[in-house]
Design a protein around this motif. Structure first.
Motif, PDB file in Angstrom:
ATOM      1  N   GLU A 217      -0.073  -7.482 -13.170  1.00 40.26           N
ATOM      2  CA  GLU A 217      -1.164  -7.713 -14.114  1.00 40.26           C
ATOM      3  C   GLU A 217      -2.181  -6.576 -14.071  1.00 40.26           C
ATOM      4  N   CYS A 218      -2.473  -6.095 -12.873  1.00 41.70           N
ATOM      5  CA  CYS A 218      -3.415  -4.981 -12.729  1.00 41.70           C
ATOM      6  C   CYS A 218      -2.908  -3.769 -13.499  1.00 41.70           C
ATOM      7  N   PHE A 219      -1.616  -3.490 -13.387  1.00 45.00           N
ATOM      8  CA  PHE A 219      -1.047  -2.331 -14.080  1.00 45.00           C
ATOM      9  C   PHE A 219      -1.036  -2.533 -15.586  1.00 45.00           C
ATOM     10  N   GLU A 220      -0.587  -3.698 -16.036  1.00 50.51           N
ATOM     11  CA  GLU A 220      -0.523  -3.958 -17.476  1.00 50.51           C
ATOM     12  C   GLU A 220      -1.895  -3.864 -18.125  1.00 50.51           C
ATOM     13  N   GLU A 221      -2.917  -4.407 -17.447  1.00 54.59           N
ATOM     14  CA  GLU A 221      -4.224  -4.531 -18.080  1.00 54.59           C
ATOM     15  C   GLU A 221      -5.125  -3.321 -17.875  1.00 54.59           C
ATOM     16  N   SER A 222      -4.942  -2.584 -16.779  1.00 53.78           N
ATOM     17  CA  SER A 222      -5.842  -1.455 -16.517  1.00 53.78           C
ATOM     18  C   SER A 222      -5.134  -0.118 -16.386  1.00 53.78           C
ATOM     19  N   GLY A 223      -3.827  -0.122 -16.206  1.00 53.10           N
ATOM     20  CA  GLY A 223      -3.114   1.125 -15.986  1.00 53.10           C
ATOM     21  C   GLY A 223      -3.129   1.589 -14.543  1.00 53.10           C
ATOM     22  N   ILE A 224      -3.836   0.851 -13.663  1.00 54.70           N
ATOM     23  CA  ILE A 224      -3.879   1.198 -12.241  1.00 54.70           C
ATOM     24  C   ILE A 224      -2.596   0.687 -11.593  1.00 54.70           C
ATOM     25  N   LEU A 225      -1.803   1.599 -11.055  1.00 53.50           N
ATOM     26  CA  LEU A 225      -0.520   1.250 -10.455  1.00 53.50           C
ATOM     27  C   LEU A 225      -0.654   1.227  -8.937  1.00 53.50           C
ATOM     28  N   LEU A 226      -0.610   0.051  -8.357  1.00 52.89           N
ATOM     29  CA  LEU A 226      -0.716  -0.112  -6.908  1.00 52.89           C
ATOM     30  C   LEU A 226       0.684  -0.075  -6.317  1.00 52.89           C
ATOM     31  N   ALA A 227       1.193   1.139  -6.169  1.00 52.74           N
ATOM     32  CA  ALA A 227       2.552   1.335  -5.670  1.00 52.74           C
ATOM     33  C   ALA A 227       2.583   2.575  -4.785  1.00 52.74           C
ATOM     34  N   ARG A 228       3.423   2.532  -3.773  1.00 54.77           N
ATOM     35  CA  ARG A 228       3.596   3.645  -2.849  1.00 54.77           C
ATOM     36  C   ARG A 228       4.835   4.457  -3.203  1.00 54.77           C
ATOM     37  N   ASN A 229       4.797   5.721  -2.795  1.00 52.72           N
ATOM     38  CA  ASN A 229       5.953   6.588  -2.955  1.00 52.72           C
ATOM     39  C   ASN A 229       7.042   6.146  -1.980  1.00 52.72           C
ATOM     40  N   GLU A 230       8.219   5.851  -2.497  1.00 55.39           N
ATOM     41  CA  GLU A 230       9.288   5.325  -1.645  1.00 55.39           C
ATOM     42  C   GLU A 230       9.682   6.305  -0.549  1.00 55.39           C
ATOM     43  N   LYS A 231       9.622   7.608  -0.827  1.00 59.44           N
ATOM     44  CA  LYS A 231      10.014   8.612   0.161  1.00 59.44           C
ATOM     45  C   LYS A 231       8.877   8.933   1.130  1.00 59.44           C
ATOM     46  N   ASP A 232       7.633   8.707   0.703  1.00 62.43           N
ATOM     47  CA  ASP A 232       6.465   8.978   1.550  1.00 62.43           C
ATOM     48  C   ASP A 232       5.455   7.846   1.344  1.00 62.43           C
ATOM     49  N   PRO A 233       5.623   6.724   2.055  1.00 61.27           N
ATOM     50  CA  PRO A 233       4.785   5.538   1.842  1.00 61.27           C
ATOM     51  C   PRO A 233       3.296   5.780   2.064  1.00 61.27           C
ATOM     52  N   ALA A 234       2.919   6.896   2.711  1.00 63.99           N
ATOM     53  CA  ALA A 234       1.495   7.189   2.882  1.00 63.99           C
ATOM     54  C   ALA A 234       0.848   7.617   1.575  1.00 63.99           C
ATOM     55  N   MET A 235       1.664   7.960   0.595  1.00 63.29           N
ATOM     56  CA  MET A 235       1.170   8.438  -0.687  1.00 63.29           C
ATOM     57  C   MET A 235       1.328   7.370  -1.759  1.00 63.29           C
ATOM     58  N   LEU A 236       0.336   7.292  -2.651  1.00 62.59           N
ATOM     59  CA  LEU A 236       0.509   6.468  -3.834  1.00 62.59           C
ATOM     60  C   LEU A 236       1.508   7.132  -4.770  1.00 62.59           C
ATOM     61  N   LEU A 237       2.190   6.336  -5.549  1.00 61.66           N
ATOM     62  CA  LEU A 237       3.139   6.864  -6.520  1.00 61.66           C
ATOM     63  C   LEU A 237       2.374   7.587  -7.624  1.00 61.66           C
ATOM     64  N   GLN A 238       2.704   8.846  -7.839  1.00 66.69           N
ATOM     65  CA  GLN A 238       2.015   9.662  -8.831  1.00 66.69           C
ATOM     66  C   GLN A 238       2.872   9.797 -10.094  1.00 66.69           C
ATOM     67  N   LEU A 239       2.368   9.304 -11.203  1.00 65.19           N
ATOM     68  CA  LEU A 239       3.068   9.398 -12.482  1.00 65.19           C
ATOM     69  C   LEU A 239       2.128   9.978 -13.530  1.00 65.19           C
TER      70      LEU A 239
END
Length: 284
Positions: free
Chosen positions: A6-28
């Protein structure tokens, strides 16, 4: 998972980690985010599958449960909503300082989105510039005590360790109480009426949880004036013990509970609450 989607759909904020480097947020890119929002909303692809297709993992482990709210018993259409806190990572260990700016969803759910400090949202609500309802106002009031109003210049001057200590203090606070804030269930009820304002009690977990160990906050109350389509006005949070010296007696409390039971059986929700309020007002 539903909260992150819901956060992503409504605000565009993606609360997801990079699968290869979990210390990083997923950058798109912005384009990838926007196309994903529309595809997920239109049910062309599942949220989890979309995140995984971009090399990410939904960051549900970083969500902090922060109360569950149930619509007051006198409202015909009722909801149960779990609230969470999520701290976007501070700039350290390679995590980028720039975060995705929230954006509207094209009017599907809302038309504007913005990051502001908790205290500023509260000030705007008090000035009737925005509409906040009791759950949002109450939780922002709690958060604002730990996260002071910082401008962008303040953020640059404030050390990461200091900002982290503020977050740590808030997390420690959420572990306090009986039950702790992550387990509180709150179904606001009319504690008292003052003119056009209701003072809502926050200790009741709602009729569905009566007889269980679940409960809300028995120390605070919230003032609110409901103005129909115009939303709310006059919101403020205070200590319940300061509302009336003697508080509510057992008979007054039972009167509300019994009225609410009758409303659930008969469907007459508004009349029962009004009668309970009248009786409480006379006694107080």
């Amino acid at each position: 998972m539903g909260a992150i989607r819901e956060c992503f759909e409504e605000s565009g904020i993606l609360l997801a980690r990079n699968e290869k480097d979990p210390a990083m947020l997923l950058q798109l890119s912005e384009g990838e985010r926007e196309s994903g929002r529309h595809a997920i909303h239109n049910r062309k692809i599942g949220f989890r599958d979309w995140v995984h297709s971009h090399g990410g993992i939904p960051d549900s482990e970083s969500l902090y449960p922060f109360t569950r709210w149930l619509t007051p018993a006198n409202i015909p259409k009722r909801f149960s909503t779990q609230m969470y806190l999520y701290f976007l990572p501070l700039a350290h260990n390679g995590v980028p300082q720039t975060m995705h700016i929230p954006s509207d969803d094209g009017g599907i759910e809302h038309t504007e989105a913005e990051f502001l400090p908790p205290r500023e949202w509260l000030d705007q609500a008090r000035a009737d510039k925005i509409i906040l309802f009791p759950p949002q106002f109450f939780l922002l009031s709690l958060v604002a005590d730990f996260l002071p109003h910082l401008t962008s210049d303040d953020m640059e001057r404030t050390q990461t360790a200091s900002l982290q200590s503020q977050r740590d203090a808030l997390v420690d606070f959420m572990k306090t109480g009986d039950p702790p804030w992550g387990e509180k269930c709150i179904s606001p009820w009319p504690f008292k009426q003052e003119g056009k304002q209701l003072i809502m009690g926050l200790d009741d977990p709602g009729p569905e949880l009566q007889g269980t160990s679940r409960k809300g906050d028995d120390e605070r109350v919230i003032w609110v004036q409901f103005k129909g389509k115009e939303g709310t006005s006059g919101l403020r949070v205070g200590w319940r013990k300061h509302v009336t010296p003697e508080g509510l007696n057992e008979d007054e409390r039972n009167a509300y509970v019994e009225a609410r039971k009758g409303e659930r059986v008969s469907g007459d929700r508004s009349g029962g609450v009004e009668r309970a309020l009248r009786g409480r007002k006379e006694n107080l």
